[in-house]
Write a protein that holds these residues in place. Structure first.
Motif, PDB file in Angstrom:
ATOM      1  N   LYS A 103       0.743  -1.144   0.017  1.00 57.75           N
ATOM      2  CA  LYS A 103       0.096  -0.008   0.010  1.00 57.75           C
ATOM      3  C   LYS A 103       0.894   1.272   0.144  1.00 57.75           C
ATOM      4  O   LYS A 103       0.396   2.324  -1.101  1.00 57.75           O
ATOM      5  CB  LYS A 103      -0.884   0.020   1.332  1.00 57.75           C
ATOM      6  N   ARG A 104       1.947   1.361   0.829  1.00 52.57           N
ATOM      7  CA  ARG A 104       3.134   2.556   0.879  1.00 52.57           C
ATOM      8  C   ARG A 104       3.416   2.576  -0.552  1.00 52.57           C
ATOM      9  O   ARG A 104       3.588   3.661  -1.338  1.00 52.57           O
ATOM     10  CB  ARG A 104       4.119   2.120   1.710  1.00 52.57           C
ATOM     11  N   ARG A 105       3.948   1.544  -1.152  1.00 52.72           N
ATOM     12  CA  ARG A 105       4.407   1.819  -2.904  1.00 52.72           C
ATOM     13  C   ARG A 105       3.316   2.096  -3.790  1.00 52.72           C
ATOM     14  O   ARG A 105       3.700   3.216  -4.479  1.00 52.72           O
ATOM     15  CB  ARG A 105       5.028   0.278  -3.189  1.00 52.72           C
ATOM     16  N   TYR A 106       2.168   1.754  -3.580  1.00 52.68           N
ATOM     17  CA  TYR A 106       1.068   2.213  -4.387  1.00 52.68           C
ATOM     18  C   TYR A 106       0.917   3.774  -4.371  1.00 52.68           C
ATOM     19  O   TYR A 106       0.609   4.554  -4.968  1.00 52.68           O
ATOM     20  CB  TYR A 106      -0.236   1.629  -4.218  1.00 52.68           C
ATOM     21  N   ASN A 107       0.938   3.977  -2.902  1.00 52.44           N
ATOM     22  CA  ASN A 107       0.790   5.371  -2.651  1.00 52.44           C
ATOM     23  C   ASN A 107       1.969   6.327  -3.402  1.00 52.44           C
ATOM     24  O   ASN A 107       1.819   7.412  -3.513  1.00 52.44           O
ATOM     25  CB  ASN A 107       0.714   5.917  -1.008  1.00 52.44           C
ATOM     26  N   ILE A 108       3.186   5.959  -3.241  1.00 50.02           N
ATOM     27  CA  ILE A 108       4.033   6.825  -3.790  1.00 50.02           C
ATOM     28  C   ILE A 108       3.995   6.718  -5.373  1.00 50.02           C
ATOM     29  O   ILE A 108       4.108   7.908  -5.926  1.00 50.02           O
ATOM     30  CB  ILE A 108       5.657   5.900  -3.522  1.00 50.02           C
ATOM     31  N   LEU A 109       3.510   5.580  -5.806  1.00 45.66           N
ATOM     32  CA  LEU A 109       3.227   5.448  -7.378  1.00 45.66           C
ATOM     33  C   LEU A 109       2.171   6.727  -7.746  1.00 45.66           C
ATOM     34  O   LEU A 109       2.289   7.214  -8.695  1.00 45.66           O
ATOM     35  CB  LEU A 109       2.915   4.289  -7.853  1.00 45.66           C
ATOM     36  N   HIS A 110       1.113   6.485  -7.014  1.00 40.87           N
ATOM     37  CA  HIS A 110       0.007   7.519  -7.149  1.00 40.87           C
ATOM     38  C   HIS A 110       0.562   8.899  -7.120  1.00 40.87           C
ATOM     39  O   HIS A 110       0.164   9.653  -7.951  1.00 40.87           O
ATOM     40  CB  HIS A 110      -1.118   7.144  -6.086  1.00 40.87           C
ATOM     41  N   SER A 111       1.361   9.263  -6.169  1.00 45.11           N
ATOM     42  CA  SER A 111       1.660  10.583  -5.856  1.00 45.11           C
ATOM     43  C   SER A 111       2.553  10.917  -7.090  1.00 45.11           C
ATOM     44  O   SER A 111       2.463  12.351  -7.444  1.00 45.11           O
ATOM     45  CB  SER A 111       2.619  10.593  -4.548  1.00 45.11           C
ATOM     46  N   ARG A 112       3.372  10.246  -7.676  1.00 41.16           N
ATOM     47  CA  ARG A 112       4.249  10.432  -8.747  1.00 41.16           C
ATOM     48  C   ARG A 112       3.335  10.850  -9.962  1.00 41.16           C
ATOM     49  O   ARG A 112       3.449  11.604 -10.665  1.00 41.16           O
ATOM     50  CB  ARG A 112       5.285   9.493  -9.180  1.00 41.16           C
ATOM     51  N   MET A 113       2.257   9.790 -10.180  1.00 46.26           N
ATOM     52  CA  MET A 113       1.465  10.198 -11.473  1.00 46.26           C
ATOM     53  C   MET A 113       0.669  11.598 -11.052  1.00 46.26           C
ATOM     54  O   MET A 113       0.611  12.232 -12.191  1.00 46.26           O
ATOM     55  CB  MET A 113       0.453   8.835 -11.390  1.00 46.26           C
ATOM     56  N   GLU A 114       0.210  11.937 -10.061  1.00 49.15           N
ATOM     57  CA  GLU A 114      -0.282  13.170  -9.798  1.00 49.15           C
ATOM     58  C   GLU A 114       0.501  14.241 -10.197  1.00 49.15           C
ATOM     59  O   GLU A 114       0.251  15.260 -10.630  1.00 49.15           O
ATOM     60  CB  GLU A 114      -0.956  13.266  -8.245  1.00 49.15           C
ATOM     61  N   ARG A 115       1.665  14.120  -9.477  1.00 45.76           N
ATOM     62  CA  ARG A 115       2.675  15.208 -10.004  1.00 45.76           C
ATOM     63  C   ARG A 115       2.760  15.482 -11.413  1.00 45.76           C
ATOM     64  O   ARG A 115       3.001  16.600 -11.824  1.00 45.76           O
ATOM     65  CB  ARG A 115       4.224  14.910  -9.187  1.00 45.76           C
ATOM     66  N   ARG A 116       2.915  14.120 -12.029  1.00 45.95           N
ATOM     67  CA  ARG A 116       3.131  14.469 -13.453  1.00 45.95           C
ATOM     68  C   ARG A 116       2.112  15.022 -14.197  1.00 45.95           C
ATOM     69  O   ARG A 116       2.306  15.873 -15.238  1.00 45.95           O
ATOM     70  CB  ARG A 116       3.681  12.953 -14.108  1.00 45.95           C
TER      71      ARG A 116
END
Length: 119
Positions: A103-116
């Motif tokens: 779940k932590r890793r998914y949150n990191i990926l989601h944050s990166r996608m939002e930033r992009r």
């Protein structure tokens, strides 16, 4: 002033690249670049679009995302190209600590996608 035919080999020789294992191609069109690089066993799908290939920034982002998911042992989801090489462990096979980490890793990926997306 020197032309390209003189200046490029001169510059390469200054850097000790006389015996380098690469070739310098001078082309005027993308199709010409693609044809010459194809002779070097490089394929269109692995070359940047500026050289007449199919590879672009969007494909790089998707490749990078896929690689991160594989390294972090996350399911590929829509990034799965059905090559059968990789599959993540099902959520039901994970213990509580592994679930929290996923779940932590998914949150990191989601944050990166939002930033992009916000750029």
């Amino acid at each position: 002033i020197f032309g390209v035919e003189v200046s490029v080999p001169l510059a390469l020789s200054m850097f000790g690249a006389d015996d380098a294992p690469w070739k310098l191609h001078r082309c005027t069109t993308r199709q010409e670049v693609l044809a010459k690089l194809g002779g070097q066993r490089l394929q269109k799908d692995g070359l940047p679009d500026i050289w007449g290939g199919d590879w672009n920034y969007e494909k790089f982002i998707m490749w990078q995302e896929r690689q991160v998911r594989i390294e972090w042992e996350l399911p590929l989801g829509v990034l799965d190209d059905d090559d059968g090489i990789y599959s993540a462990r099902p959520l039901s096979d994970l213990n509580d600590g592994e679930r929290k980490e996923r779940k932590r890793r998914y949150n990191i990926l989601h944050s990166r996608m939002e930033r992009r997306r916000d750029r």
